[in-house]
Design a protein around this motif. Structure first.
Motif, PDB file in Angstrom:
ATOM      1  N   CYS A 192      -2.767 -18.474  24.771  1.00 29.13           N
ATOM      2  CA  CYS A 192      -2.584 -18.984  26.132  1.00 29.13           C
ATOM      3  C   CYS A 192      -3.700 -18.483  27.048  1.00 29.13           C
ATOM      4  O   CYS A 192      -4.389 -17.511  26.741  1.00 29.13           O
ATOM      5  CB  CYS A 192      -1.223 -18.568  26.689  1.00 29.13           C
ATOM      6  SG  CYS A 192      -1.078 -16.809  27.103  1.00 29.13           S
ATOM      7  N   LYS A 193      -3.877 -19.165  28.161  1.00 28.24           N
ATOM      8  CA  LYS A 193      -4.859 -18.756  29.156  1.00 28.24           C
ATOM      9  C   LYS A 193      -4.099 -18.207  30.363  1.00 28.24           C
ATOM     10  O   LYS A 193      -3.172 -18.839  30.864  1.00 28.24           O
ATOM     11  CB  LYS A 193      -5.725 -19.942  29.573  1.00 28.24           C
ATOM     12  CG  LYS A 193      -6.841 -19.582  30.549  1.00 28.24           C
ATOM     13  CD  LYS A 193      -7.602 -20.828  30.985  1.00 28.24           C
ATOM     14  CE  LYS A 193      -8.424 -21.402  29.876  1.00 28.24           C
ATOM     15  NZ  LYS A 193      -9.272 -22.534  30.358  1.00 28.24           N
ATOM     16  N   ILE A 194      -4.483 -17.011  30.812  1.00 28.22           N
ATOM     17  CA  ILE A 194      -3.805 -16.362  31.937  1.00 28.22           C
ATOM     18  C   ILE A 194      -4.673 -16.457  33.183  1.00 28.22           C
ATOM     19  O   ILE A 194      -5.838 -16.063  33.164  1.00 28.22           O
ATOM     20  CB  ILE A 194      -3.502 -14.886  31.623  1.00 28.22           C
ATOM     21  CG1 ILE A 194      -2.587 -14.777  30.401  1.00 28.22           C
ATOM     22  CG2 ILE A 194      -2.855 -14.196  32.826  1.00 28.22           C
ATOM     23  CD1 ILE A 194      -2.307 -13.345  29.980  1.00 28.22           C
ATOM     24  N   GLY A 195      -4.094 -16.995  34.250  1.00 28.77           N
ATOM     25  CA  GLY A 195      -4.800 -17.052  35.524  1.00 28.77           C
ATOM     26  C   GLY A 195      -4.614 -15.757  36.307  1.00 28.77           C
ATOM     27  O   GLY A 195      -5.563 -15.192  36.845  1.00 28.77           O
ATOM     28  N   TYR A 196      -3.373 -15.289  36.356  1.00 31.83           N
ATOM     29  CA  TYR A 196      -3.038 -14.005  36.976  1.00 31.83           C
ATOM     30  C   TYR A 196      -1.653 -13.600  36.494  1.00 31.83           C
ATOM     31  O   TYR A 196      -0.934 -14.397  35.874  1.00 31.83           O
ATOM     32  CB  TYR A 196      -3.064 -14.081  38.508  1.00 31.83           C
ATOM     33  CG  TYR A 196      -2.105 -15.084  39.123  1.00 31.83           C
ATOM     34  CD1 TYR A 196      -0.763 -14.762  39.334  1.00 31.83           C
ATOM     35  CD2 TYR A 196      -2.551 -16.342  39.508  1.00 31.83           C
ATOM     36  CE1 TYR A 196       0.122 -15.674  39.907  1.00 31.83           C
ATOM     37  CE2 TYR A 196      -1.680 -17.266  40.080  1.00 31.83           C
ATOM     38  CZ  TYR A 196      -0.347 -16.920  40.278  1.00 31.83           C
ATOM     39  OH  TYR A 196       0.516 -17.825  40.837  1.00 31.83           O
ATOM     40  N   PHE A 197      -1.298 -12.355  36.741  1.00 37.94           N
ATOM     41  CA  PHE A 197       0.067 -11.927  36.449  1.00 37.94           C
ATOM     42  C   PHE A 197       0.562 -11.047  37.588  1.00 37.94           C
ATOM     43  O   PHE A 197      -0.220 -10.403  38.308  1.00 37.94           O
ATOM     44  CB  PHE A 197       0.184 -11.218  35.097  1.00 37.94           C
ATOM     45  CG  PHE A 197      -0.610  -9.955  34.953  1.00 37.94           C
ATOM     46  CD1 PHE A 197      -0.104  -8.728  35.365  1.00 37.94           C
ATOM     47  CD2 PHE A 197      -1.884  -9.976  34.365  1.00 37.94           C
ATOM     48  CE1 PHE A 197      -0.834  -7.561  35.214  1.00 37.94           C
ATOM     49  CE2 PHE A 197      -2.618  -8.814  34.211  1.00 37.94           C
ATOM     50  CZ  PHE A 197      -2.098  -7.602  34.633  1.00 37.94           C
ATOM     51  N   ILE A 198       1.865 -11.051  37.759  1.00 40.73           N
ATOM     52  CA  ILE A 198       2.520 -10.276  38.819  1.00 40.73           C
ATOM     53  C   ILE A 198       3.557  -9.369  38.165  1.00 40.73           C
ATOM     54  O   ILE A 198       4.386  -9.835  37.382  1.00 40.73           O
ATOM     55  CB  ILE A 198       3.207 -11.194  39.842  1.00 40.73           C
ATOM     56  CG1 ILE A 198       2.189 -12.146  40.478  1.00 40.73           C
ATOM     57  CG2 ILE A 198       3.917 -10.372  40.916  1.00 40.73           C
ATOM     58  CD1 ILE A 198       2.821 -13.241  41.324  1.00 40.73           C
ATOM     59  N   ILE A 199       3.503  -8.080  38.475  1.00 39.34           N
ATOM     60  CA  ILE A 199       4.500  -7.137  37.983  1.00 39.34           C
ATOM     61  C   ILE A 199       5.121  -6.443  39.184  1.00 39.34           C
ATOM     62  O   ILE A 199       4.451  -5.673  39.879  1.00 39.34           O
ATOM     63  CB  ILE A 199       3.899  -6.111  37.010  1.00 39.34           C
ATOM     64  CG1 ILE A 199       3.252  -6.809  35.809  1.00 39.34           C
ATOM     65  CG2 ILE A 199       4.970  -5.129  36.531  1.00 39.34           C
ATOM     66  CD1 ILE A 199       2.609  -5.870  34.805  1.00 39.34           C
ATOM     67  N   ASP A 200       6.372  -6.759  39.451  1.00 40.46           N
ATOM     68  CA  ASP A 200       7.109  -6.192  40.584  1.00 40.46           C
ATOM     69  C   ASP A 200       6.333  -6.360  41.894  1.00 40.46           C
ATOM     70  O   ASP A 200       6.201  -5.417  42.686  1.00 40.46           O
ATOM     71  CB  ASP A 200       7.408  -4.719  40.329  1.00 40.46           C
ATOM     72  CG  ASP A 200       8.527  -4.196  41.225  1.00 40.46           C
ATOM     73  OD1 ASP A 200       9.324  -5.022  41.731  1.00 40.46           O
ATOM     74  OD2 ASP A 200       8.609  -2.968  41.425  1.00 40.46           O
ATOM     75  N   GLY A 201       5.817  -7.541  42.105  1.00 41.63           N
ATOM     76  CA  GLY A 201       5.135  -7.870  43.355  1.00 41.63           C
ATOM     77  C   GLY A 201       3.653  -7.573  43.375  1.00 41.63           C
ATOM     78  O   GLY A 201       2.927  -8.047  44.257  1.00 41.63           O
ATOM     79  N   LYS A 202       3.144  -6.799  42.405  1.00 37.39           N
ATOM     80  CA  LYS A 202       1.725  -6.469  42.363  1.00 37.39           C
ATOM     81  C   LYS A 202       0.985  -7.521  41.546  1.00 37.39           C
ATOM     82  O   LYS A 202       1.255  -7.711  40.362  1.00 37.39           O
ATOM     83  CB  LYS A 202       1.514  -5.086  41.746  1.00 37.39           C
ATOM     84  CG  LYS A 202       0.050  -4.676  41.670  1.00 37.39           C
ATOM     85  CD  LYS A 202      -0.124  -3.325  40.967  1.00 37.39           C
ATOM     86  CE  LYS A 202      -1.603  -2.978  40.816  1.00 37.39           C
ATOM     87  NZ  LYS A 202      -1.798  -1.690  40.095  1.00 37.39           N
ATOM     88  N   LYS A 203       0.054  -8.177  42.192  1.00 35.13           N
ATOM     89  CA  LYS A 203      -0.665  -9.285  41.551  1.00 35.13           C
ATOM     90  C   LYS A 203      -2.017  -8.820  41.020  1.00 35.13           C
ATOM     91  O   LYS A 203      -2.782  -8.146  41.714  1.00 35.13           O
ATOM     92  CB  LYS A 203      -0.871 -10.420  42.560  1.00 35.13           C
ATOM     93  CG  LYS A 203      -1.519 -11.666  41.992  1.00 35.13           C
ATOM     94  CD  LYS A 203      -1.586 -12.757  43.059  1.00 35.13           C
ATOM     95  CE  LYS A 203      -2.161 -14.054  42.543  1.00 35.13           C
ATOM     96  NZ  LYS A 203      -2.214 -15.102  43.601  1.00 35.13           N
ATOM     97  N   THR A 204      -2.296  -9.198  39.769  1.00 36.09           N
ATOM     98  CA  THR A 204      -3.600  -8.932  39.153  1.00 36.09           C
ATOM     99  C   THR A 204      -4.257 -10.272  38.848  1.00 36.09           C
ATOM    100  O   THR A 204      -3.714 -11.063  38.082  1.00 36.09           O
ATOM    101  CB  THR A 204      -3.456  -8.112  37.857  1.00 36.09           C
ATOM    102  OG1 THR A 204      -2.842  -6.860  38.160  1.00 36.09           O
ATOM    103  CG2 THR A 204      -4.815  -7.880  37.214  1.00 36.09           C
ATOM    104  N   GLU A 205      -5.415 -10.475  39.456  1.00 30.73           N
ATOM    105  CA  GLU A 205      -6.101 -11.762  39.281  1.00 30.73           C
ATOM    106  C   GLU A 205      -7.605 -11.520  39.197  1.00 30.73           C
ATOM    107  O   GLU A 205      -8.181 -10.835  40.031  1.00 30.73           O
ATOM    108  CB  GLU A 205      -5.786 -12.695  40.451  1.00 30.73           C
ATOM    109  CG  GLU A 205      -6.412 -14.084  40.323  1.00 30.73           C
ATOM    110  CD  GLU A 205      -5.980 -15.007  41.457  1.00 30.73           C
ATOM    111  OE1 GLU A 205      -6.128 -16.235  41.314  1.00 30.73           O
ATOM    112  OE2 GLU A 205      -5.481 -14.491  42.492  1.00 30.73           O
ATOM    113  N   LYS A 206      -8.225 -12.060  38.156  1.00 38.18           N
ATOM    114  CA  LYS A 206      -9.681 -11.997  38.022  1.00 38.18           C
ATOM    115  C   LYS A 206     -10.128 -13.137  37.117  1.00 38.18           C
ATOM    116  O   LYS A 206      -9.310 -13.941  36.656  1.00 38.18           O
ATOM    117  CB  LYS A 206     -10.136 -10.649  37.486  1.00 38.18           C
ATOM    118  CG  LYS A 206      -9.513 -10.218  36.185  1.00 38.18           C
ATOM    119  CD  LYS A 206      -9.972  -8.808  35.844  1.00 38.18           C
ATOM    120  CE  LYS A 206      -9.404  -8.343  34.518  1.00 38.18           C
ATOM    121  NZ  LYS A 206      -9.837  -6.987  34.174  1.00 38.18           N
TER     122      LYS A 206
END
Length: 306
Positions: A192-206
């Motif tokens: 799969c291709k990941i655009g971003y992920f959120i863990i308990d409100g914290k967003k990681t995007e690059k």
């Protein structure tokens, strides 16, 4: 090279040598295999195709890609030789897409990833010049020979090259969409291709996020939010208290080691994305954490039947 590919399987060896003789005759007099070096390269490519087809597919697609940011280049093979073992190669983190592809292929096709690594080292040695370097001209020769080996099958694939050994570029279903890990509507997280992920409100995007990177962050959250339970779970897994082989492989890595961020806890990320996903769901359940705090914006990869 045979030891780590076809081995002593009579049927596979017969197919291998028949394919080699066929292509040698078809391309007799061709500049593509004009000397013993190209002939050795042809044999190596056929070993790769018949024993590790998905890896062969990956390399063919990458070498024939118009993308300037390629994975398979001089440095790839040089690093394959520099690493002491598969763990060392993976831990560099420079070729995550390749290692993800290899781990998924090993799990689907039930081969030992260490055999693949040993084979790839033999393969890489073929590309060395007299000074111990991998020159660009040898990479070009490899590309030509790989295209040639596609003739061993009649299927037509992408890049206008014939043969089952050439795959389609990865294709994805629809647009990016936020999903939970336990979403029953997802057929597979593999490739799969990941655009971003959120863990308990914290967003990681690059620009590029690997599933392995996401996996480590999700484990870090579990560790921080139930440290005592996490440590017990890990200790029980190492000692096989509950005879849980999946947990044991995670916390006693022998193929690749990486540390959970901010800790000295080593885990293995060398497994398919679906295996990692199932482990996270199980860990969060055992630690009484809500798996719903994890959201992934992703595109699911199309499978062969799509």
């Amino acid at each position: 090279m045979l030891t780590y590919s076809a081995g002593c399987n009579p049927r596979t060896m017969k197919r291998l040598f028949n394919a080699y003789l066929l292509l040698s005759n078809v391309y007799e007099g061709s500049p593509v295999i004009e000397n013993s070096y190209e002939q050795k390269l042809l044999f190596a490519c056929l070993c790769l195709q018949m024993s590790y087809e998905e890896i062969y597919n990956y390399i063919v697609l990458d070498l024939n890609s118009a993308d300037t940011d390629k994975s398979i280049d001089n440095s790839f093979f040089a690093q394959m030789l520099d690493a002491q073992d598969i763990k060392g190669f993976v831990e560099t983190g420079n070729y995550q897409d390749f290692t993800d592809t290899a781990s998924e292929a090993a799990e689907r096709n039930d081969f030992d990833i260490k055999d693949l690594y040993m084979f790839m080292r033999c393969f890489a040695k073929l590309l060395l010049d007299n000074n111990g370097n991998v020159p660009e001209i040898n990479i070009d020769k490899l590309s030509h020979v790989l295209q040639m080996t596609a003739v061993t099958s009649g299927a037509v694939k992408s890049n206008n090259i014939a043969g089952k050994g050439v795959r389609y570029a990865k294709e994805y279903k629809g647009e990016f969409k936020e999903r939970r890990l336990d979403d029953p509507g997802i057929e597979s997280f593999n490739s799969c291709k990941i655009g971003y992920f959120i863990i308990d409100g914290k967003k990681t995007e690059k620009e590029k996020i690997t599933f392995a990177e996401f996996f480590k962050e999700a484990l870090d959250y579990a560790y921080k939010n139930n440290t005592k339970g996490f440590i017990k779970l890990r200790n029980d897994a190492i000692n096989l208290v509950n005879n849980d082989r999946a947990y044991h492989s995670l916390f006693m890595p022998d193929k690749a080691k990486t540390k959970i961020p901010g800790t000295d806890i080593e885990v293995s990320t060398y497994s398919s994305n679906d295996t990692k996903k199932n482990l996270l769901i199980k860990i969060y359940k055992d630690l009484k954490l809500d798996i719903g705090v994890i959201i992934i914006s992703m595109q699911e990869a199309k499978n062969k039947e799509d």
